[in-house]
Design a protein around this motif. Structure first.
Motif, PDB file in Angstrom:
ATOM      1  N   HIS A  99       0.840  -1.209   0.000  1.00 52.84           N
ATOM      2  CA  HIS A  99       0.000   0.000   0.000  1.00 52.84           C
ATOM      3  C   HIS A  99       0.874   1.258   0.000  1.00 52.84           C
ATOM      4  CE1 HIS A  99       0.457   0.218   4.400  1.00 52.84           C
ATOM      5  NE2 HIS A  99       0.058  -1.021   4.450  1.00 52.84           N
ATOM      6  N   ARG A 100       1.146   1.696  -1.218  1.00 56.80           N
ATOM      7  CA  ARG A 100       1.898   2.936  -1.463  1.00 56.80           C
ATOM      8  C   ARG A 100       1.143   3.729  -2.518  1.00 56.80           C
ATOM      9  NH1 ARG A 100       7.781   1.662  -3.291  1.00 56.80           N
ATOM     10  NH2 ARG A 100       7.492   3.807  -3.958  1.00 56.80           N
ATOM     11  N   GLU A 131       5.405   0.199   8.097  1.00 54.27           N
ATOM     12  CA  GLU A 131       4.663   1.228   8.827  1.00 54.27           C
ATOM     13  C   GLU A 131       4.840   2.611   8.197  1.00 54.27           C
ATOM     14  OE1 GLU A 131       5.418   1.170  13.014  1.00 54.27           O
ATOM     15  OE2 GLU A 131       5.054  -0.980  13.141  1.00 54.27           O
ATOM     16  N   ASN A 132       5.912   2.813   7.449  1.00 53.12           N
ATOM     17  CA  ASN A 132       6.153   4.109   6.803  1.00 53.12           C
ATOM     18  C   ASN A 132       5.274   4.320   5.576  1.00 53.12           C
ATOM     19  OD1 ASN A 132       8.130   4.645   8.688  1.00 53.12           O
ATOM     20  ND2 ASN A 132       9.765   3.835   7.409  1.00 53.12           N
ATOM     21  N   MET A 133       4.621   3.272   5.104  1.00 51.67           N
ATOM     22  CA  MET A 133       3.745   3.383   3.943  1.00 51.67           C
ATOM     23  C   MET A 133       2.351   3.755   4.420  1.00 51.67           C
ATOM     24  SD  MET A 133       4.962   0.048   1.835  1.00 51.67           S
ATOM     25  CE  MET A 133       6.689  -0.188   1.430  1.00 51.67           C
ATOM     26  N   SER A 134       1.841   4.879   3.946  1.00 53.95           N
ATOM     27  CA  SER A 134       0.578   5.413   4.440  1.00 53.95           C
ATOM     28  C   SER A 134      -0.623   4.761   3.750  1.00 53.95           C
ATOM     29  CB  SER A 134       0.538   6.925   4.223  1.00 53.95           C
ATOM     30  OG  SER A 134      -0.734   7.422   4.533  1.00 53.95           O
ATOM     31  N   LYS A 135      -1.337   3.933   4.505  1.00 52.71           N
ATOM     32  CA  LYS A 135      -2.547   3.330   3.954  1.00 52.71           C
ATOM     33  C   LYS A 135      -3.640   4.376   3.708  1.00 52.71           C
ATOM     34  CE  LYS A 135      -4.490  -0.012   6.186  1.00 52.71           C
ATOM     35  NZ  LYS A 135      -5.011  -1.256   6.711  1.00 52.71           N
ATOM     36  N   PRO A 136      -3.844   5.366   4.598  1.00 50.26           N
ATOM     37  CA  PRO A 136      -4.848   6.394   4.310  1.00 50.26           C
ATOM     38  C   PRO A 136      -4.558   7.157   3.005  1.00 50.26           C
ATOM     39  CG  PRO A 136      -4.306   6.450   6.631  1.00 50.26           C
ATOM     40  CD  PRO A 136      -3.324   5.502   5.985  1.00 50.26           C
ATOM     41  N   GLU A 137      -3.286   7.442   2.744  1.00 47.56           N
ATOM     42  CA  GLU A 137      -2.951   8.121   1.488  1.00 47.56           C
ATOM     43  C   GLU A 137      -3.232   7.211   0.295  1.00 47.56           C
ATOM     44  OE1 GLU A 137       0.562  10.805  -0.475  1.00 47.56           O
ATOM     45  OE2 GLU A 137       1.185   9.114   0.762  1.00 47.56           O
ATOM     46  N   THR A 138      -2.953   5.935   0.428  1.00 47.77           N
ATOM     47  CA  THR A 138      -3.242   4.973  -0.632  1.00 47.77           C
ATOM     48  C   THR A 138      -4.735   4.956  -0.932  1.00 47.77           C
ATOM     49  OG1 THR A 138      -1.340   3.622  -0.016  1.00 47.77           O
ATOM     50  CG2 THR A 138      -3.068   2.546  -1.305  1.00 47.77           C
TER      51      THR A 138
END
Length: 165
Positions: A99-100, A131-138
């Motif tokens: 999720h990116r 954890e550094n990959m933002s699911k909300p942004e995805t």
């Protein structure tokens, strides 16, 4: 642990609903329970097995379609689609990524550009990342892809798989 639909561009599309049910039926626990502890090479193997499971589920759910993995729609481009389906009226492109948001947008734009001039059902299927990959942004970018798909007369759906590690 199953894929969870976050966004779809259209309501009441029977073909899309069949695709959604097929993807949601895949049990992800054996693929993504603790996969982040593995090295990159082993993660690729795990994702490949998950890709195969999704492709097989689609072939069972939609037997009148032609399903394949790693389809290259353009001889001038080396970009391949993770899971590709075709029936008499449309094509289906499914891309699997962590999720990116940047990967979701990049794959959407590049694959839509090289697909044939027919109705496209584009699916983003995102599995747990760091954890550094933002699911909300995805998920926000899923909405952008859905909006653009609707404007182009195509169909879009975005899924996430919840991490249980």
């Amino acid at each position: 642990m199953h894929p969870h639909l976050q966004v779809k561009s259209i309501e009441r599309d029977q073909f899309l609903e069949t695709i959604i049910k097929s993807i949601e039926s895949v049990n992800c626990q054996k693929f993504f329970l603790g996969h982040l502890e593995e090295n990159q090479r082993e993660q690729r193997v795990i994702v490949s097995k998950f890709q195969q499971a999704v492709c097989e589920s689609l072939a069972v759910s939609i037997p009148n379609g032609q399903w394949q993995m790693e389809h290259c729609p353009s001889s001038s481009s080396r970009d391949s689609i993770d899971i590709f389906g075709r029936n008499e009226s449309a094509v289906v492109a499914i891309e699997l990524d962590k999720h990116r948001a940047d990967q979701v947008a990049k794959k959407f734009v590049s694959r839509i550009a090289i697909l044939p001039d027919t109705k496209v059902y584009f699916i983003s299927l995102c599995y747990p990342g760091t954890e550094n990959m933002s699911k909300p942004e995805t998920i926000k970018y899923f909405g952008y892809c859905a909006n653009l798909s609707k404007r182009m007369g195509n169909v879009y759906a975005g899924f996430t798989i919840e991490s249980t590690t």
